[in-house]
Write a protein that holds these residues in place. Sequence first.
Motif, PDB file in Angstrom:
ATOM      1  N   ASP A  83       0.832  -1.195   0.000  1.00 39.77           N
ATOM      2  CA  ASP A  83       0.000   0.000   0.000  1.00 39.77           C
ATOM      3  C   ASP A  83       0.874   1.255   0.000  1.00 39.77           C
ATOM      4  N   PRO A  84       1.325   1.685  -1.169  1.00 38.78           N
ATOM      5  CA  PRO A  84       2.216   2.855  -1.235  1.00 38.78           C
ATOM      6  C   PRO A  84       1.547   4.155  -0.787  1.00 38.78           C
ATOM      7  N   GLN A  85       0.222   4.244  -0.928  1.00 42.01           N
ATOM      8  CA  GLN A  85      -0.477   5.436  -0.452  1.00 42.01           C
ATOM      9  C   GLN A  85      -0.384   5.538   1.071  1.00 42.01           C
ATOM     10  N   GLU A  86      -0.616   4.420   1.742  1.00 41.80           N
ATOM     11  CA  GLU A  86      -0.534   4.400   3.212  1.00 41.80           C
ATOM     12  C   GLU A  86       0.902   4.645   3.672  1.00 41.80           C
ATOM     13  N   GLU A  87       1.860   4.085   2.959  1.00 36.60           N
ATOM     14  CA  GLU A  87       3.269   4.324   3.284  1.00 36.60           C
ATOM     15  C   GLU A  87       3.572   5.822   3.231  1.00 36.60           C
ATOM     16  N   ALA A  88       3.106   6.501   2.198  1.00 28.94           N
ATOM     17  CA  ALA A  88       3.331   7.950   2.079  1.00 28.94           C
ATOM     18  C   ALA A  88       2.625   8.707   3.196  1.00 28.94           C
ATOM     19  N   ARG A  89       1.405   8.285   3.557  1.00 30.41           N
ATOM     20  CA  ARG A  89       0.689   8.936   4.665  1.00 30.41           C
ATOM     21  C   ARG A  89       1.466   8.811   5.975  1.00 30.41           C
ATOM     22  N   ARG A  90       2.025   7.623   6.224  1.00 34.49           N
ATOM     23  CA  ARG A  90       2.813   7.420   7.455  1.00 34.49           C
ATOM     24  C   ARG A  90       4.051   8.317   7.458  1.00 34.49           C
ATOM     25  N   ILE A  91       4.736   8.389   6.338  1.00 28.83           N
ATOM     26  CA  ILE A  91       5.936   9.234   6.260  1.00 28.83           C
ATOM     27  C   ILE A  91       5.558  10.697   6.483  1.00 28.83           C
ATOM     28  N   LEU A  92       4.476  11.131   5.863  1.00 33.42           N
ATOM     29  CA  LEU A  92       4.045  12.519   5.998  1.00 33.42           C
ATOM     30  C   LEU A  92       3.590  12.851   7.422  1.00 33.42           C
ATOM     31  N   SER A  93       3.226  11.837   8.189  1.00 34.26           N
ATOM     32  CA  SER A  93       2.826  12.034   9.591  1.00 34.26           C
ATOM     33  C   SER A  93       4.019  12.016  10.541  1.00 34.26           C
ATOM     34  N   SER A  94       5.200  11.727  10.024  1.00 39.09           N
ATOM     35  CA  SER A  94       6.386  11.650  10.887  1.00 39.09           C
ATOM     36  C   SER A  94       6.764  13.029  11.422  1.00 39.09           C
ATOM     37  N   ASP A  95       7.568  13.042  12.457  1.00 35.94           N
ATOM     38  CA  ASP A  95       7.984  14.295  13.099  1.00 35.94           C
ATOM     39  C   ASP A  95       8.642  15.258  12.113  1.00 35.94           C
ATOM     40  N   PHE A  96       9.384  14.732  11.160  1.00 32.98           N
ATOM     41  CA  PHE A  96      10.086  15.580  10.196  1.00 32.98           C
ATOM     42  C   PHE A  96       9.132  16.543   9.496  1.00 32.98           C
ATOM     43  N   PHE A  97       7.960  16.076   9.128  1.00 30.10           N
ATOM     44  CA  PHE A  97       7.007  16.899   8.372  1.00 30.10           C
ATOM     45  C   PHE A  97       6.103  17.748   9.259  1.00 30.10           C
ATOM     46  N   GLN A  98       6.352  17.771  10.555  1.00 28.26           N
ATOM     47  CA  GLN A  98       5.498  18.520  11.465  1.00 28.26           C
ATOM     48  C   GLN A  98       6.032  19.915  11.783  1.00 28.26           C
ATOM     49  N   THR A  99       7.177  20.283  11.250  1.00 26.92           N
ATOM     50  CA  THR A  99       7.738  21.605  11.530  1.00 26.92           C
ATOM     51  C   THR A  99       7.219  22.634  10.530  1.00 26.92           C
ATOM     52  N   GLU A 100       7.166  23.870  10.969  1.00 30.24           N
ATOM     53  CA  GLU A 100       6.684  24.958  10.112  1.00 30.24           C
ATOM     54  C   GLU A 100       7.563  25.117   8.870  1.00 30.24           C
ATOM     55  N   VAL A 101       8.857  24.963   9.036  1.00 40.41           N
ATOM     56  CA  VAL A 101       9.779  25.111   7.905  1.00 40.41           C
ATOM     57  C   VAL A 101       9.487  24.076   6.834  1.00 40.41           C
ATOM     58  N   VAL A 102       9.367  22.816   7.220  1.00 41.09           N
ATOM     59  CA  VAL A 102       9.133  21.748   6.245  1.00 41.09           C
ATOM     60  C   VAL A 102       7.727  21.859   5.657  1.00 41.09           C
ATOM     61  N   GLN A 103       6.780  22.378   6.416  1.00 41.26           N
ATOM     62  CA  GLN A 103       5.435  22.548   5.886  1.00 41.26           C
ATOM     63  C   GLN A 103       5.334  23.715   4.918  1.00 41.26           C
ATOM     64  N   SER A 104       6.355  24.564   4.883  1.00 39.64           N
ATOM     65  CA  SER A 104       6.342  25.693   3.954  1.00 39.64           C
ATOM     66  C   SER A 104       7.221  25.457   2.725  1.00 39.64           C
ATOM     67  N   ARG A 105       8.165  24.508   2.821  1.00 40.93           N
ATOM     68  CA  ARG A 105       9.026  24.196   1.661  1.00 40.93           C
ATOM     69  C   ARG A 105       9.679  22.847   1.875  1.00 40.93           C
ATOM     70  N   CYS A 106       9.811  22.099   0.792  1.00 42.77           N
ATOM     71  CA  CYS A 106      10.432  20.789   0.898  1.00 42.77           C
ATOM     72  C   CYS A 106      11.076  20.415  -0.433  1.00 42.77           C
ATOM     73  N   ILE A 107      12.216  19.769  -0.347  1.00 37.32           N
ATOM     74  CA  ILE A 107      12.910  19.256  -1.520  1.00 37.32           C
ATOM     75  C   ILE A 107      12.838  17.743  -1.475  1.00 37.32           C
ATOM     76  N   PHE A 108      12.359  17.150  -2.551  1.00 39.30           N
ATOM     77  CA  PHE A 108      12.286  15.697  -2.676  1.00 39.30           C
ATOM     78  C   PHE A 108      13.397  15.231  -3.600  1.00 39.30           C
ATOM     79  N   ALA A 109      14.307  14.451  -3.076  1.00 42.96           N
ATOM     80  CA  ALA A 109      15.404  13.890  -3.869  1.00 42.96           C
ATOM     81  C   ALA A 109      14.935  12.546  -4.396  1.00 42.96           C
ATOM     82  N   GLY A 110      14.334  12.578  -5.562  1.00 47.73           N
ATOM     83  CA  GLY A 110      13.733  11.390  -6.161  1.00 47.73           C
ATOM     84  C   GLY A 110      12.232  11.487  -6.077  1.00 47.73           C
ATOM     85  N   LEU A 111      11.562  11.087  -7.134  1.00 44.75           N
ATOM     86  CA  LEU A 111      10.109  11.178  -7.204  1.00 44.75           C
ATOM     87  C   LEU A 111       9.452   9.812  -7.120  1.00 44.75           C
TER      88      LEU A 111
END
Length: 160
Positions: A83-111
């Motif tokens: 379930d790649p959709q659920e995997e992405a949801r879990r990653i997006l719920s991680s602490d890393f994505f909870q900061t204001e900085v990351v919620q305003s800009r993010c670089i994805f190395a690989g799509l």
Amino acid sequence: MNSRLNNATPFVPDPDVFLQNCGNFTARFPEQAAALGLNSPGTALQRLHSVPDGYVLLQTRSKDAEAAPTLSINGLFLHSKYDPQEEARRILSSDFFQTEVVQSRCIFAGLGLGYLATQYIERFPTAETVVIEPDIAAFICFLSARRRTGFFRHQQLSLL
């Protein structure tokens, strides 16, 4: 691109979906689309058919209504086989994505097939989003896997 791997069910891309995604990509990023040969149906389909055999799209066991394939490159999976959709949801719920900085800009190395980047854009619609995908075959798989209308409409999106 769609041979069997470990008895998994191949995911067969819809050429119409691929061409629609190429059109959306071309409308948003015309210079990049032309450089990649994705700005006309004939050359885009040639690119699709020239994806190396080591790139395999497989159907997952996802319960989502929309097909959620995964991608294997030379036997290595870029996303969950289940379930790649659920995997992405879990990653997006991680602490890393909870900061204001990351919620305003993010670089994805690989799509990959874009599950995480797409969910990021949906959750943070005003965020500056930079996607770096150096593998053209992986990008072709991204375009062929699912409809991408909203992804290319994101005004703060940069693709490199």
